[in-house]
Design an enzyme around this catalytic site. Structure first.
Site, PDB file in Angstrom:
ATOM      1  N   CYS A 343      37.679  65.073  34.614  1.00  0.00           N
ATOM      2  CA  CYS A 343      38.507  66.196  34.174  1.00  0.00           C
ATOM      3  C   CYS A 343      37.670  67.479  34.093  1.00  0.00           C
ATOM      4  O   CYS A 343      37.227  67.994  35.110  1.00  0.00           O
ATOM      5  CB  CYS A 343      39.194  65.853  32.858  1.00  0.00           C
ATOM      6  N   HIS A 445      41.535  60.406  33.726  1.00  0.00           N
ATOM      7  CA  HIS A 445      40.981  59.817  32.502  1.00  0.00           C
ATOM      8  C   HIS A 445      41.209  58.311  32.546  1.00  0.00           C
ATOM      9  O   HIS A 445      42.248  57.837  32.993  1.00  0.00           O
ATOM     10  CB  HIS A 445      41.673  60.390  31.271  1.00  0.00           C
TER      11      HIS A 445
END
Length: 515
Positions: A343, A445
């Site tokens: 991310c 994630h």
């Protein structure tokens, strides 16, 4: 008072703590699984959560990770009603306010407390009422301590939530940090009479000592307060994901594999680190020495560098530069270290980061670490979604199925010729991997929770280093989590007076169970 079907009051139990990080989330997870095992339809609830570890529901709603985990323990689908208000710290005294799973606003602490909190009770009540329509028992979790006297008039996470559901309260204290009797008695002393009457029991958590030595103190506590101690829960590494950033310190205490052939892994402890549970699977892997690193002085010539997610990519990238960690990451990569970014960490690995609308910071353009041929532009509108696909750009896990979730602002574009890491089920690609496969990044994630993908990547590194390879047959993440929930429930059931618990909740045990 919240009622369920046919105007019958829903049953509830609430765990509140004498402070943050006493283990409320884990104990609530245990109760969720225990009630499920005993045949009840149970759901978690936390009215207001402050956490940088979040969970994406099937509907794309963002809630606190603890409530997502607790829902899994109940074997129900998580919804935003289980955590209607989530606060994600963004910078000093500013947090993103997420209401019913969606971004509401970025607010300073004073504005949230003075302007928003007075309007929040109807939101909490509506969520409780919807849960009461579907479930038989609610396991409610407080936040911090109910006895913060400077905050009590605006505290919607503890006693006000208990009052809404008319829930009895169990007060949890962490004996491992010391002062357990003072913290319990002091908390009670700071509650008003109505609040004290709602406290029906104590739970002492994280006990490492000899029970016979503790017993006189428990007897005194019960005699002094008139409130029973329902259980003393042993200290245990439960394998359950942490929520509070205070738990990061416990990761540094985990036993590491210091064998000569261990791979050295540095996880960068960014100031605004988010979803740090992404790195949890690495602590389970044999042959890894995983360290959290937050300064150049802690740098130890790593084989692997992980840059995790962050709530503010540009500010944390600037911090990397200021601390000298950026230069160390770049130099280690030049010397052959493997680097992975997730991310915000993925965004940092690129060439440039553009923020013309100043969504992330006051800097309209920043230079990245320059390790991947990508460019990121920030924009309003957060992407929150569960995703699945397969590894397409990495030979170490070719066509390996992967799944996870995205929570991010901004779009990242690859330069011509740059390789995507993943191909998603909807046909889009995600992430980037360098042509030598030594640097990669992804928005996914939970990427390391795809255990076969992770094992394949680590085996590639072991092969290059001349180390023995490990079996690619590895227990799935879902099997690991299920085993953790079952083991946690068994541990807590053994040390908690469940007969007294059912009396407090106001229910008897069901004949039909899920055990």
């Amino acid at each position: 008072m919240v009622t369920g079907k046919g105007s019958e009051r829903v049953k509830a139990i609430m765990l509140q703590g004498t402070s943050s990080d006493v283990g409320k989330s884990v104990l609530c997870t245990a109760l969720c699984r225990i009630f499920y095992e005993d045949g009840w339809k149970v759901a978690p609830f936390k009215s207001q959560n402050m956490a940088l570890n979040s969970y994406i529901t099937k509907a794309g709603e963002e809630i606190g990770r603890a409530q997502g985990v607790q829902a899994e323990a109940c074997r129900v689908e998580a919804t935003a009603d289980m955590n209607p208000i989530l606060l994600k710290p963004k910078k000093d005294m500013v947090a993103e306010v997420i209401v019913r799973g969606k971004h509401y606003a970025d607010m300073e602490a004073s504005a949230y407390r003075n302007d928003y909190v007075p309007t929040a009770l109807p939101i909490l009540r509506e969520s409780l009422e919807r849960l009461a329509e579907e479930y038989e028992i609610l396991v409610m979790e407080g936040a911090g301590s109910p006895a913060e006297i400077n905050l009590k008039d605006r505290d919607i996470a503890n006693m006000r939530a208990a009052q809404l559901a008319d829930a009895p309260v169990l007060l949890v204290a962490d004996i491992d940090r010391g002062g357990v009797f003072a913290s319990l008695v002091g908390t009670l002393a700071l509650l008003d009479e109505e609040e004290r009457a709602r406290v029906k029991g104590f739970i002492i958590n994280k006990f490492r000592g000899k029970f016979s030595i503790l017993k006189p103190g428990l007897d005194w506590l019960e005699e002094h307060t008139g409130i029973p101690v329902l259980g003393v829960i042993p200290y245990a590494d439960t394998g359950i994901e942490a929520e509070d950033s205070l738990a990061l310190s416990s990761l540094q205490l985990k036993k590491q594999d210091e064998q000569p052939d261990s791979l050295q892994v540095h996880v960068i402890r960014l100031p605004r680190i988010s979803n740090f549970t992404d790195a949890d699977p690495l602590y389970d892997e044999p042959g890894l020495n995983v360290r959290l690193v937050a300064s150049a002085a802690e740098w130890k010539n790593p084989d692997i560098i992980i840059i995790p997610g962050t709530k503010n990519t540009i500010d944390d990238l600037e911090w990397l530069e200021q601390t000298g960690l950026a230069a160390l990451i770049q130099e280690s990569a030049r010397r052959g270290a493997y680097v992975a970014g997730i991310c915000g960490g993925y965004q940092m690995l690129g060439q440039t980061l553009h923020d013309p609308d100043k969504v992330e910071s006051d800097r309209e353009e920043s230079r990245g670490l320059g390790l991947l041929a990508i460019h990121t532009a920030f924009q309003e509108g957060k992407r929150t979604i569960r995703v699945a696909g397969k590894a397409s750009g990495a030979d170490f896990a070719k066509n390996e199925a992967v799944s996870g979730y995205e929570i991010h602002l901004g779009r990242t574009e690859r330069e011509e010729g740059a390789l995507p890491l993943l191909t998603l089920e909807d046909g889009h690609t995600d992430g980037t991997i360098s042509h030598d496969a030594k640097v990669w990044g992804t928005y996914l994630h939970g990427i390391f929770h795809n255990r076969s993908f992770t094992r394949g990547w680590l085996n590639q590194i072991r092969s290059e280093r001349g180390l023995p390879l490990l079996s690619i047959q590895v227990e799935s993440e879902s099997a690991r989590r299920e085993a953790s929930y079952a083991a946690l429930a068994s541990l807590v059931r053994e040390h908690l007076d469940m007969d007294r618990m059912y009396e407090i909740v106001g229910l008897g045990k069901k004949q039909e169970t899920h055990r």
